[in-house]
Design an enzyme around this catalytic site. Structure first.
Site: not given
Ligand code: CMC
Length: 428
Positions: A307, A364
């Site tokens: 998140h 989720d």
């Molecule tokens: N599985 C594997 N690796 C992950 C995941 C995941 N679900 N989420 C983040 N990471 C890793 C990512 O690859 C990155 O690694 P590195 O630093 O080595 O490059 C690190 O963790 C930080 O991730 P980010 O993508 O830079 O973080 P963000 O804040 O931009 O993204 C997120 C947040 C929710 C989009 C992301 O965690 C994600 O894609 N999760 C899966 C989709 C999901 O469950 N979304 C629902 C969010 S909650 C409901 C809502 O409010 O919408």
């Protein structure tokens, strides 16, 4: 003395005011930065940027805290109803018995949608994703209530649009499903409560008697409460930015529905079930899928994990996990993907990759399992999220208007080609 932060640039030091929130959150006020220094800030994805001052929802991602208007999400989920929470978010206080009665009565009065909206629905093929249909029908209200376009609408007029939004959303949501399965639509039964009414419109078939199961209606009510607001996330910021142009409440919320649709936002609940099913069909090899999620050359991510704000357990996920267990027990359902979800969570939470990045299950991760137990098809999961998020979007839209916030218009750093002479087509 007022606190400030100092910025030194080109040998000159500037004092920037510090803004403190009611929960001691601190921010540097850069509203005069460009004027004073000639600089803009760059923060792609708004990871560090506060877009507004808001009094609606407090979220502390490090400690896993979520409060609506000061009330803990745990208390609200246990003791309140969705309409009480909607009232709280939109008007700032929990309603008295009389206030809730009036609010419920007003909403119930407006559940029916204009018959011509059915003609719009009929234009969608059954292959349409219900989220696209929902966003379109929601926006179509601007055509049926053109007075909602008036940016200087009276408070009574705004109240009417709010009530209409809440009243018609379950009708649109159920109809978007009926369209997908090619069944005739059901009209709202106003003798029922908010969630039961939705369930009947969604599941009743013309030739069969349909009785709403109170276990299902109560579970749905709780899920809607948990989704009701989440401060400045992608869809809410979209609602605020569209609303800041003085667009109508219906078009602003329709934009929010579209933003919610994506798999990184509300669409994740659908993706979680798809993922869990894929793992089950693949033999339930948890380690293999955890390794895929960690592999930077593999686009797969563990859906329902991680998140932007929570770097601890998402408090909503804790409540939903328990509710999923309860609902499955009460309904006597044994869903193998629940076991897979729990094993996946256990393995991920012990894995250094997830620990170092502070990746925990989000709202989720378990919500799809409950929706499935309630009989909601996968394509409708994000629609359920939208139904829940509606009061939050309304509250944020109303706050933006009441605070008279200026139009949202970010800056950029241009990195394209510098000025060059035009080249005639024959010489290219
Ligand atoms: N599985 C594997 N690796 C992950 C995941 C995941 N679900 N989420 C983040 N990471 C890793 C990512 O690859 C990155 O690694 P590195 O630093 O080595 O490059 C690190 O963790 C930080 O991730 P980010 O993508 O830079 O973080 P963000 O804040 O931009 O993204 C997120 C947040 C929710 C989009 C992301 O965690 C994600 O894609 N999760 C899966 C989709 C999901 O469950 N979304 C629902 C969010 S909650 C409901 C809502 O409010 O919408």
């Amino acid at each position: 003395m007022a606190k400030t932060a100092q910025l030194t640039f080109n040998g000159q030091t500037y004092e920037l005011p510090i803004i403190e929130g009611s929960e001691n959150e601190t921010a540097i006020d850069i509203s005069e930065l460009l004027e004073k220094t000639g600089l803009v800030t760059l923060d792609i994805g708004y990871k560090n940027t506060g877009a507004t001052k808001s009094a609606i929802t407090f979220l502390d991602g490090d400690h896993g805290i979520l409060r609506y208007r000061g009330y803990g999400i745990e208390d609200l989920a246990e003791k309140s109803t969705f309409l009480e929470v909607a009232y709280l978010l939109i008007f700032g206080e929990l309603p008295t018995t009389e206030q809730l009665k009036k609010f419920t009565r007003d909403i119930t009065t407006h559940t029916l949608v204009h018959e011509d909206i059915k003609k719009i629905l009929d234009g969608f093929p059954s292959t349409s994703h219900p989220m696209g249909v929902l966003a379109s029908l929601f926006c179509a209200q601007t055509a049926f209530y053109p007075e909602s376009l008036d940016p200087n609408r009276s408070a009574e007029g705004v109240y009417l649009s709010i009530v209409r939004s809440l009243a018609k959303m379950p009708t649109f949501a159920a109809w978007s499903y009926k369209n997908a399965v090619g069944h005739p639509v059901n009209y709202p039964d106003n003798s029922l409560d908010y969630c039961s009414r939705f369930l009947k419109m969604m599941f009743a078939l013309p030739a069969e008697h349909y009785e709403v199961d109170p276990v299902v209606a109560n579970a749905l009510d709780k899920l809607l409460i948990l989704h009701a607001d989440h401060e400045q996330n992608c869809s809410t910021s979209t609602v605020r930015i569209v609303g800041s142009s003085k667009a109508s409440i219906y078009s602003s919320i329709s934009a929010g529905i579209n933003a919610l649709w994506g798999p990184l936002h509300g669409g994740a609940n659908q993706e979680v079930i798809v993922m869990l099913e894929a793992i089950r069909q693949d033999g339930g090899n948890i380690e293999k899928w955890i390794n895929k999620a960690k592999d930077k050359n593999d686009p797969f991510r563990l859906m329902g994990f991680g998140h932007r704000v929570y770097k601890n357990f998402d408090p909503r996920a804790k409540i939903i996990k328990k509710a999923a267990d309860d609902v499955l027990n009460k309904l006597g359902i044994n869903d193998p993907v629940l076991d897979i979800a729990m094993k996946l969570e256990e393995v991920a939470l012990r894995d250094p990759y997830f620990i170092e990045r502070k990746l925990y299950p989000n709202v989720d991760f378990y919500s799809g399992i409950i929706y499935r137990a309630l009989g909601i098809p996968v394509d409708m999961f994000t629609v359920m999220f939208a139904m829940g998020r509606l009061p939050g979007w309304i509250a944020q839209w109303k706050e933006l208007r009441e605070n008279k916030e200026p139009i949202g218009r970010p800056r950029q750093v241009y990195v394209g080609t510098k000025s060059r002479p035009y080249v005639e087509i024959a010489k290219r």
